[in-house]
Motif scaffolding. Structure first.
Motif: not given
Length: 194
Positions: A15-19, A21-30, A131-133, A143-148
């Protein structure tokens, strides 16, 4: 006792619109991801492609604007990543990290992994990137990466037997001929280093 890891069902991610590779998602998605995460046996998670293991993935940058690069040795547990280079420090979120606030569960895991893998003189800032997918390999599909990015005064690898380390600036990355793992390639592109 079997290791348990924090996972999210792919149907939540659908239900989340990401691609890929790499996607910027809002804090509420996290927050939605963290709120719907739960622990299962790692043995199951490693082969169940209906779920993704949530992994804090932190790029370490020093005061000279150099990025820490590590090479996984054959002593490291994840055999599928031996000898590959990585710019990400991190790992699984485990039950020891659990808090009634799911966001704190994640950050407890991130903090624990950084402290297990590095000696950090001073952490000046920690910045969420996205996010990295990556569905291209057997490892990354589960795995789902949360990049910092962590800006530090200085850092050093604790597990010298598991990792070789070097620090590279942007120009050195362009001339570097080592083989990076998939997530590192994605992270370096997202940070516009390569």
């Amino acid at each position: 006792m079997k290791e348990k890891v924090w996972v999210i069902d792919n149907e939540i991610l659908n239900g989340i619109n990401f691609f890929n590779g790499f996607t910027i998602v809002e804090q509420n998605i996290l927050e939605k991801i963290f709120k719907n995460a739960y622990f299962i046996d790692r043995d199951l998670a490693e082969t169940d492609e209906s779920k993704k293991q949530i992994i804090p993935y932190v790029v370490i940058k020093d005061e000279k604007n150099k990025i820490l690069v590590v090479q996984r040795t054959k002593n490291q547990t994840e055999k599928r990543l031996h000898n590959l280079y990585s710019v990400g420090i991190g790992g699984h979120v485990n039950p020891i990290d659990e808090n009634e606030n799911p966001e704190l569960t994640f950050y407890n895991g991130l903090n624990r992994e950084l402290n297990e893998e590095l000696f950090i003189d001073k952490l000046k800032s920690l910045e969420y990137v996205g996010l990295i997918l990556d569905d291209s390999t057997e490892v990354s599909r589960v795995h789902l990466g949360v990049l910092f990015i962590a800006n530090v005064t200085n850092a050093d690898i604790r597990e010298k037997e598991n990792f070789n380390e070097l620090w590279l600036n942007e120009m050195e990355f362009k001339n570097f001929n080592g083989n990076f793992e998939g997530w590192s390639k994605i992270a370096l592109r997202a940070l516009e280093v390569i």
